[in-house]
Scaffold this active site. Structure first.
Site, PDB file in Angstrom:
ATOM      1  N   ASP A 184       0.862  -1.192   0.000  1.00 31.64           N
ATOM      2  CA  ASP A 184       0.000   0.000   0.000  1.00 31.64           C
ATOM      3  C   ASP A 184       0.892   1.234   0.000  1.00 31.64           C
ATOM      4  O   ASP A 184       2.074   1.159   0.356  1.00 31.64           O
ATOM      5  CB  ASP A 184      -0.914   0.024   1.240  1.00 31.64           C
ATOM      6  CG  ASP A 184      -1.851   1.239   1.231  1.00 31.64           C
ATOM      7  OD1 ASP A 184      -2.463   1.521   0.182  1.00 31.64           O
ATOM      8  OD2 ASP A 184      -1.956   1.919   2.261  1.00 31.64           O
ATOM      9  N   SER A 185       0.301   2.374  -0.372  1.00 28.76           N
ATOM     10  CA  SER A 185       1.050   3.632  -0.316  1.00 28.76           C
ATOM     11  C   SER A 185       1.468   3.945   1.121  1.00 28.76           C
ATOM     12  O   SER A 185       2.427   4.674   1.338  1.00 28.76           O
ATOM     13  CB  SER A 185       0.177   4.766  -0.855  1.00 28.76           C
ATOM     14  OG  SER A 185      -0.995   4.867  -0.070  1.00 28.76           O
ATOM     15  N   HIS A 205      -7.571   2.946   3.457  1.00 27.50           N
ATOM     16  CA  HIS A 205      -7.395   3.756   4.670  1.00 27.50           C
ATOM     17  C   HIS A 205      -8.731   4.006   5.394  1.00 27.50           C
ATOM     18  O   HIS A 205      -8.741   4.293   6.586  1.00 27.50           O
ATOM     19  CB  HIS A 205      -6.823   5.135   4.323  1.00 27.50           C
ATOM     20  CG  HIS A 205      -5.356   5.156   4.061  1.00 27.50           C
ATOM     21  ND1 HIS A 205      -4.791   4.568   2.956  1.00 27.50           N
ATOM     22  CD2 HIS A 205      -4.334   5.711   4.762  1.00 27.50           C
ATOM     23  CE1 HIS A 205      -3.471   4.772   2.983  1.00 27.50           C
ATOM     24  NE2 HIS A 205      -3.169   5.459   4.068  1.00 27.50           N
ATOM     25  N   CYS A 219      -4.286  -1.517  -2.136  1.00 23.59           N
ATOM     26  CA  CYS A 219      -4.433  -0.083  -2.341  1.00 23.59           C
ATOM     27  C   CYS A 219      -5.310   0.091  -3.576  1.00 23.59           C
ATOM     28  O   CYS A 219      -4.973  -0.418  -4.655  1.00 23.59           O
ATOM     29  CB  CYS A 219      -3.051   0.524  -2.578  1.00 23.59           C
ATOM     30  SG  CYS A 219      -3.067   2.260  -3.038  1.00 23.59           S
ATOM     31  N   GLU A 256      -3.381   9.051   7.732  1.00 16.61           N
ATOM     32  CA  GLU A 256      -1.911   8.996   7.745  1.00 16.61           C
ATOM     33  C   GLU A 256      -1.343   9.857   8.888  1.00 16.61           C
ATOM     34  O   GLU A 256      -0.276   9.574   9.413  1.00 16.61           O
ATOM     35  CB  GLU A 256      -1.319   9.473   6.409  1.00 16.61           C
ATOM     36  CG  GLU A 256      -1.452   8.468   5.261  1.00 16.61           C
ATOM     37  CD  GLU A 256      -0.471   7.283   5.342  1.00 16.61           C
ATOM     38  OE1 GLU A 256       0.729   7.501   5.569  1.00 16.61           O
ATOM     39  OE2 GLU A 256      -0.930   6.132   5.175  1.00 16.61           O
ATOM     40  N   CYS A 306     -11.232   2.701  -0.482  1.00 18.20           N
ATOM     41  CA  CYS A 306      -9.861   3.079  -0.144  1.00 18.20           C
ATOM     42  C   CYS A 306      -9.507   2.346   1.134  1.00 18.20           C
ATOM     43  O   CYS A 306     -10.293   2.350   2.094  1.00 18.20           O
ATOM     44  CB  CYS A 306      -9.749   4.587   0.055  1.00 18.20           C
ATOM     45  SG  CYS A 306      -8.131   5.086   0.697  1.00 18.20           S
TER      46      CYS A 306
HETATM   47  N1  DGL Z   1      -4.955   3.271   0.614  1.00 13.97           N
HETATM   48  C1  DGL Z   1      -4.991   3.677  -0.726  1.00 13.97           C
HETATM   49  C2  DGL Z   1      -6.228   3.294  -1.465  1.00 13.97           C
HETATM   50  O1  DGL Z   1      -6.815   2.286  -1.141  1.00 13.97           O
HETATM   51  C3  DGL Z   1      -4.487   4.998  -1.168  1.00 13.97           C
HETATM   52  C4  DGL Z   1      -4.313   6.102  -0.325  1.00 13.97           C
HETATM   53  C5  DGL Z   1      -3.444   7.152  -0.917  1.00 13.97           C
HETATM   54  O2  DGL Z   1      -2.231   6.944  -0.909  1.00 13.97           O
HETATM   55  O3  DGL Z   1      -3.985   8.169  -1.363  1.00 13.97           O
HETATM   56  O4  DGL Z   1      -6.629   3.954  -2.385  1.00 13.97           O
END
Ligand code: DGL
Length: 272
Positions: free
Chosen positions: A8-9, A192, A71, A156, A190
């Site tokens: 993931d990012s 997150h 991600c 984050e 997403c």
């Molecule tokens: N967690 C990521 C997603 O599912 C991306 C978050 C990001 O880096 O903007 O899209």
């Protein structure tokens, strides 16, 4: 023997990893978070593809031949190019899978109104990956997307429980339900966003179902391994976990406990 790579990012993929390790605890896993370059959600197609490709190569170098892009932004903007352009030039035994398809497969059974909303990063919404994938499988479903660019930074920066987060959560829930009041199912597109679940649920009117990805991705991976015994039998089963970050190891270890509810050891890695 191979480990399963999870990418993931940043921290978001830990919500997926958490479910995967619950469902399939026996395997060895390597998690890579590109925290130094997160968020990806507002970056261009070219940049997300380049960064994701670098991360995938680095996980291949660490001994993973099966990688999950945990991600949505990377799944939306880089998965297809990696699968079609890069993997055929590498080793035929390498596999990279995303999180959008397993999420989409579930929705027809969940939505009764057949009006579905997708909450995701700007990049995922702009890519229209969810709309395309949903309408490929279920052409009768109406899809509305809403980009929530502040939600990843809130997570984050460990501000997901703060009163400030309420404003941004309510704003995007209001927007998407105003755009299509018939929506009865909302996809958290997403990885997150599950950390904002309590606030999102509190902002939703009754009758709207919230669809998270972790369990669905875990189930889909279990199913994939059943269907591919040649991959399954190469996987090591010592239940080891390694966590790699491109940012500070201390920061990652502290933040990760909010996702995994357990202390972890973290290693630093440079990817380029
Ligand atoms: N967690 C990521 C997603 O599912 C991306 C978050 C990001 O880096 O903007 O899209």
């Amino acid at each position: 023997m191979d480990a399963i790579g999870i990418f993931d990012s940043g921290y978001g993929g830990l919500t997926i990893f958490h479910r995967i390790q619950e469902a399939l605890p026996q395997y060895n896993y390597i998690y890579l978070g590109d925290n130094a370059r997160a968020p990806y959600g507002t970056r261009s197609f070219e940049v997300v593809y380049r960064f994701t490709r670098q991360a995938v190569m680095s996980l291949f170098d660490q001994g993973c031949r099966l990688i999950i892009l945990a991600c949505n932004t990377a799944s939306a903007k880089a998965l297809r190019s990696i699968q079609q352009k890069d993997l055929p030039l590498l080793d035929a035994s390498l596999r990279v899978l995303g999180v959008i398809r397993p999420t989409v497969e579930a929705i027809d059974g969940v939505s009764r109104s057949k009006h579905v909303g997708v909450l995701a990063t700007t990049g995922t919404i702009a890519s229209e990956s969810y709309t395309l994938e949903i309408n490929r499988l279920f052409p009768h479903i109406t899809v509305t997307g809403e980009a929530c660019p502040m939600w990843v930074p809130l997570v984050e920066n460990n501000e997901f429980a703060s009163p400030g987060a309420d404003y941004f959560v309510k704003k995007h829930i209001r927007n998407i339900l105003a755009a299509d009041p018939a929506i009865d199912t909302l996809i958290l597109g997403c990885t997150h966003y599950p950390l904002l679940t309590d606030k999102i649920r509190a902002a939703l009117p009754p009758g709207v179902t919230l669809l998270t990805q972790g369990e669905r991705v875990a189930k889909s991976l279990a199913n994939y391994l059943d269907r591919h015994p040649e991959i399954n039998e190469r996987l090591a089963r010592e239940a080891t976990r390694r966590f790699l970050t491109t940012e500070s190891v201390d920061k990652f270890a502290e933040a990760a406990s909010a996702f995994l509810h357990q202390p972890i050891e973290v290693e630093h890695i440079c990817i380029h």
